[in-house]
Design an enzyme around this catalytic site. Structure first.
Site, short mmCIF file in Angstrom:
data_model
loop_
_atom_site.label_atom_id
_atom_site.label_comp_id
_atom_site.label_asym_id
_atom_site.label_seq_id
_atom_site.Cartn_x
_atom_site.Cartn_y
_atom_site.Cartn_z
N ASP A 103 16.84 -9.32 -23.59
CA ASP A 103 16.73 -8.70 -24.92
C ASP A 103 18.14 -8.41 -25.43
O ASP A 103 19.12 -8.59 -24.70
CB ASP A 103 15.88 -7.42 -24.83
CG ASP A 103 15.14 -7.12 -26.14
OD1 ASP A 103 15.74 -7.25 -27.22
OD2 ASP A 103 13.95 -6.78 -26.07
N ASP B 98 6.57 -5.19 -28.13
CA ASP B 98 7.82 -5.95 -27.97
C ASP B 98 8.17 -5.97 -26.48
O ASP B 98 8.88 -5.10 -25.98
CB ASP B 98 8.93 -5.33 -28.80
CG ASP B 98 10.08 -6.30 -29.01
OD1 ASP B 98 10.03 -7.42 -28.45
OD2 ASP B 98 11.03 -5.95 -29.74
N ILE B 99 7.61 -6.96 -25.79
CA ILE B 99 7.73 -7.02 -24.34
C ILE B 99 8.63 -8.18 -23.90
O ILE B 99 9.12 -8.20 -22.79
CB ILE B 99 6.34 -7.15 -23.66
CG1 ILE B 99 5.62 -8.44 -24.08
CG2 ILE B 99 5.48 -5.93 -24.01
CD1 ILE B 99 4.34 -8.72 -23.30
N LYS B 100 8.82 -9.17 -24.76
CA LYS B 100 9.68 -10.33 -24.46
C LYS B 100 9.50 -10.84 -23.03
O LYS B 100 10.44 -10.95 -22.26
CB LYS B 100 11.15 -10.00 -24.74
CG LYS B 100 11.43 -9.73 -26.23
CD LYS B 100 12.92 -9.70 -26.53
CE LYS B 100 13.20 -9.42 -27.99
NZ LYS B 100 12.84 -8.05 -28.44
N ARG B 101 8.26 -11.18 -22.68
CA ARG B 101 7.98 -11.73 -21.38
C ARG B 101 8.05 -13.25 -21.45
O ARG B 101 8.01 -13.84 -22.54
CB ARG B 101 6.60 -11.30 -20.88
CG ARG B 101 6.39 -9.78 -20.76
CD ARG B 101 7.39 -9.10 -19.86
NE ARG B 101 6.95 -7.77 -19.44
CZ ARG B 101 7.54 -6.62 -19.77
NH1 ARG B 101 8.61 -6.61 -20.54
NH2 ARG B 101 7.07 -5.47 -19.31
#
Lengths: 286, 286
Positions: A103, B98-101
């Site tokens: 991120d 909003d985890i951006k995995r």
């Protein structure tokens, strides 16, 4: 300060251990049926690792819990993740937190704070570039932590973006160059850096070129066993002292038994010993 | 089944709301000083959102909690994340987690199960390609969930890999084409698909070409405010009905006050109203 991750790994290999990393991906339907069967999921998971990790500790070089399989169980799962990391470290097992985060800088700093509290090393996505990695490098410098950046993953569609070619160079090769650059100032007396790379066992033809681009990076190699990668193909990932690569196996070890098997601990031990024997062989052949 | 994310968003915009997404990135030093100051961190965070979200619900189109800032507080932080999602949804606010995995198929399935329980949509990394995205598409088909794939992020080093050129096409453009492809079967009566894209406000020159490549994708646009992006530059992200883009602001709204300010709720409301006015302006100018 804990001992640096790279030094812990190096010392364990120097003491004759093989480069076997055991992946911890808990699944309820693959836990021993006799172990607190009526307890809540998170408690069953911790009970499993509390029994199994003492068998793993004398053999493996590290463990790699994958947080996805803990997050499934919500806050209790997250607590089980922390407890699993704690048990492993108490047994002297370095913990590679397979979190695959990535991120912008301020958020990356929060992830670094969150996860280096429980893990010695973590896995990271490269898509956002240098400033998403940098907040993880400060703890590498200051407290011996390490990172493994995804370079070439083990899944079937890995090449979709990772093998896109620019000026004769694939994306994963460009990421490899960045890994080498990020790690340059973090090479220690072991000859290796705190910035490692994830390189899947399922694409062994990549190992040679990626090793050449990242001579100082530890390779964390998933994809052996259930995913189809073969230990015998991994020679080029190791240096001539048998260093440089950490090979992960998850299902083939931690799910090598049926829930009804009473001798599941012995089966885990035997599977891990078999894995170590394969690794010994591939390093001897180098 | 909950109402589909895309339909919830469309209905809220049709009712005259602006495309304002409020980012929830809790930081202890930016919470109101009067609100349970002696409680544990996770409890202070939930108390903050319990007060603030009813002010946000009538104005914003969605909220975007960022899980990194919750994970910092361990299992209690994870519980606060779940509770924050619950409070928002109870107020009718769609939640973009909003985890951006991003991980291999079997792990991605675990993340999808873990996070679609609490969020209507999630953010994802594209680096592992189609089979890391696919497990999230089943819940899009079956229960109206949505995903936002990172295409061009808002951070300074975004271009390092995302703007690498192959055959006259950048990596982020190739990802954009994949987003369009993944979403094709998931376009509904709103004209938009359940597969959206994260496109940073800090690179407005990208918006035109990315919009052309992803005509059916909702754009989730971070980077406005503290990161330097300007709402006035975002016109090309919207269609001529003012649809197609969701613009996020986090710090500029939820950290627009000093901890000592007693009127922090009014300040949040005013900041959000100002943000909505900017969005109304940019849509009118289209």
């Amino acid at each position: 300060m804990d001992e640096a991750f790279t030094k812990q790994i190096d010392a364990r290999l120097a003491a004759g251990r093989q480069a076997a990393v055991v992946g911890l991906d808990p699944r309820l339907d693959a836990l021993p049926g006799t172990l607190e069967p009526d307890a809540p999921p998170a408690q069953r998971i911790v009970a499993f690792y509390r029994e199994a990790l003492p068998r793993i500790a004398p053999l493996a070089v590290a463990v790699k819990p994958n947080i996805a399989f803990f997050e499934v169980f919500g806050a209790e799962g997250f607590a089980a993740w922390i407890e699993t990391c704690r048990i492993a470290r108490e047994l002297g097992l370095p913990v590679i937190g397979d979190i695959k985060r990535g991120d912008i800088g301020s958020t990356a700093a929060a992830y670094a704070r969150a996860h280096f509290e429980h893990a010695d090393a973590v896995t990271l996505h490269p898509y956002l570039g240098s400033d998403s990695i940098e907040p993880f490098l400060a703890p590498c410098r200051e407290s011996g932590r390490a990172v493994f950046v995804l370079v070439h993953t083990s899944n079937p569609s890995a090449g979709e973006f990772q093998e896109r070619v620019t000026d004769g160079e694939t994306l994963c090769e460009a990421v490899a160059d960045a890994v080498d650059r990020w790690g340059r100032e973090l090479v220690d007396s072991t000859g290796y850096s705190a910035v490692g790379a994830v390189v899947g066992a399922t694409y062994p033809e990549q190992l040679v070129s990626l090793r050449a681009r990242m001579p100082r990076a530890w390779f964390l190699i998933p994809g052996v066993g259930a995913q189809g990668g073969a230990v015998a193909d991994l020679g080029p990932a190791f240096d001539d002292r048998g260093r440089g690569a950490l090979v992960n196996q998850s299902r083939g070890i931690m799910q090598c038994f049926e829930p009804t098997d009473r001798d599941w601990l012995d089966r885990i031990t035997a599977a891990l010993e078999g894995f170590c024997a394969e690794l010994r062989e591939v390093c001897r052949e180098r």
